[in-house]
Scaffold this active site. Structure first.
Site, mmCIF file in Angstrom:
data_model
loop_
_atom_site.group_PDB
_atom_site.id
_atom_site.type_symbol
_atom_site.label_atom_id
_atom_site.label_comp_id
_atom_site.label_asym_id
_atom_site.label_seq_id
_atom_site.Cartn_x
_atom_site.Cartn_y
_atom_site.Cartn_z
ATOM 1 N N SER A 248 5.388 -6.600 -1.802
ATOM 2 C CA SER A 248 5.113 -6.739 -0.372
ATOM 3 C C SER A 248 5.481 -8.144 0.103
ATOM 4 O O SER A 248 5.044 -9.141 -0.471
ATOM 5 C CB SER A 248 3.628 -6.487 -0.129
ATOM 6 O OG SER A 248 3.337 -6.627 1.231
ATOM 7 N N ALA A 249 6.277 -8.203 1.185
ATOM 8 C CA ALA A 249 6.848 -9.481 1.629
ATOM 9 C C ALA A 249 5.807 -10.512 2.069
ATOM 10 O O ALA A 249 5.975 -11.707 1.837
ATOM 11 C CB ALA A 249 7.842 -9.235 2.761
ATOM 12 N N SER B 88 0.839 -1.205 0.000
ATOM 13 C CA SER B 88 0.000 0.000 0.000
ATOM 14 C C SER B 88 0.874 1.256 0.000
ATOM 15 O O SER B 88 0.618 2.198 -0.752
ATOM 16 C CB SER B 88 -0.917 0.017 1.233
ATOM 17 O OG SER B 88 -1.764 -1.110 1.206
ATOM 18 N N CYS C 133 -9.713 -6.791 1.800
ATOM 19 C CA CYS C 133 -10.061 -5.430 2.218
ATOM 20 C C CYS C 133 -11.549 -5.171 2.069
ATOM 21 O O CYS C 133 -12.110 -4.360 2.781
ATOM 22 C CB CYS C 133 -9.300 -4.419 1.378
ATOM 23 S SG CYS C 133 -7.658 -4.955 0.975
#
Ligand SMILES: *Cc1c(COP(=O)(O)O)cnc(C)c1O
Length: 393
Positions: free
Chosen positions: A200-201, A73, A326
């Site tokens: 993103s990990a 994000s 989300c």
């Protein structure tokens, strides 16, 4: 309860034990701030430097083009708001798609309120953008094209190389939200003409709250977080050393086994898809059949409410999702399914199953069996379904 069957790997993935082991010393033994001057800090500085080299190497970037952030994000926000701010004098037009993650969509909507203009490209019934529509949308005041590498709901992989070539031809910057793609499919930023990339990990078996932003050296966005001089003075804040180390380890593991893993995952996924489509009437697979993430299966079941499906699957220990994590909790149908042309009532009955290398054929079979029984049960209680069957016969 029986063993958990976790099929929500697009929402987040399990941290690998090797990743945790790599991170552990930077919590317990060497907790130093990598920017400190004493010898004790040198180990964590070295670890951060090495992690940056690893990540850069995996996408064919230079080490000074990798910026550590708090995740996908933040990287998306940086790319879009950063371009908006840096190039406002050149223009205020941004091109994206209707199927982006909310980290991109809501950032674009925010900028619209600030006087920017955004074109949201359509996608076809498989979730692919149309290259001609993209090229037609480019204007002299276009400052950014932001198109996701792979969609988080339906798994469709966009024609990134072609998008990059169009962006380059018109001299427009190209950002891609590669959060679902990095660690899952090979990415080379030069070959694909990518100027900026988000990853993103926790989407590839690394820790949560850490990601990276690739920004080509020729792209000169300003600082995103003001403060200390970390991340070339563009993203201030004491480095998340364990997170950075964990992300690099996870990225390395993902890259080492990528081809083999993907074959294995896709085989289990395809078995699941075949069984569902063959055994559950009025079901359909969403997304592209060929150009899709190896771990993604997204279905629609007519006459079924996605939420009820998830609750009944949960009772069997199966973790699944009806859209993106989300949006779950809201009753709005997925913007992605609407964008591929599904009517509201069908988009409501969607189910996303995202596998990992740990998912077995036995689990896939258990899920197919459970789904079949649950869909039958829910339909048996549906007056709509009853009418439909009556009218058919
Ligand atoms: C998960 C996800 C994000 C958000 O990443 P975070 O690290 O959770 O902030 C952004 N884009 C896509 C496509 C995602 O799947």
């Amino acid at each position: 309860m029986e063993k958990l069957i976790y099929l929500d790997n697009a929402a987040t993935t399990a941290l690998k034990p090797e990743v945790f082991e790599a991170m552990k010393p930077y919590f317990l033994e060497n907790y130093s701030n990598p920017n400190s001057i004493y010898t004790f800090a040198q180990q964590s500085k070295k670890a951060v430097d090495e992690a940056r080299e690893t990540i850069a190497g995996l996408i064919g970037a230079k080490t000074n083009e990798i910026y550590f952030t708090a995740g996908g994000s933040e990287s998306d926000n940086w790319a879009i708001k950063g371009c908006a701010e840096a190039f406002a004098s050149k223009g205020k037009h941004i091109i994206t798609t209707k199927i982006e993650h909310h980290a991109v969509l809501h950032t674009c909507e925010y900028l619209e309120k600030k006087g920017y203009e955004v074109t949201y490209l359509d996608v076809d019934e498989t979730g692919m953008i149309r290259l001609e529509q993209l090229e037609r949308a480019i204007r002299p005041d276009t400052i950014l094209i932001s198109i996701m590498f792979a969609n988080n709901e339906i798994g469709t992989i966009e024609p990134i190389r072609e998008i990059g070539a169009i962006a380059k031809k018109h001299g427009v910057l190209f950002h891609t939200d590669a959060v679902q793609a990095f660690g899952h499919v090979p990415i080379r930023v030069d070959e694909l003409n990518i100027d900026m990339l988000s990853a993103s990990a926790h989407k590839f078996h690394g820790p949560k709250g850490i990601g990276f932003f690739y920004m080509r050296n020729s792209v000169k966005l300003g600082a995103y977080v003001h403060g200390g001089a970390q991340e070339r003075a563009r993203r201030a804040g004491t480095s998340n050393v364990p997170g950075i180390v964990g992300m690099a380890k996870a990225a390395q593991l993902a890259a080492e086994n990528m081809e083999e893993n993907n074959k294995k995952i896709a085989a289990v996924r395809d078995h699941l898809i075949e069984r569902v489509l063959a055994e559950i009437p009025f079901s359909r697979l969403n997304g592209h059949r060929e150009y899709r993430l190896p771990n993604n299966a997204n279905f629609c079941f007519r006459f079924i409410e996605g939420e009820s499906l998830l609750i009944l699957l949960d009772q069997k220990g199966i973790c699944a999702s009806s859209g993106s994590a989300c949006t779950s909790g809201s009753l709005d149908p997925s913007h992605v399914l609407l964008a591929i042309g599904l009517p509201h009532e069908i988009a409501h009955g969607s189910l996303r199953l995202t596998l990992s290398e740990e998912t077995t054929i036995e689990e896939a079979d258990m899920v197919a069996d459970s789904l079949k029984a649950i869909v039958e049960r829910l339909r048996s209680m549906s007056p709509l379904y009853e009418d439909f069957i009556k009218n058919q016969s």
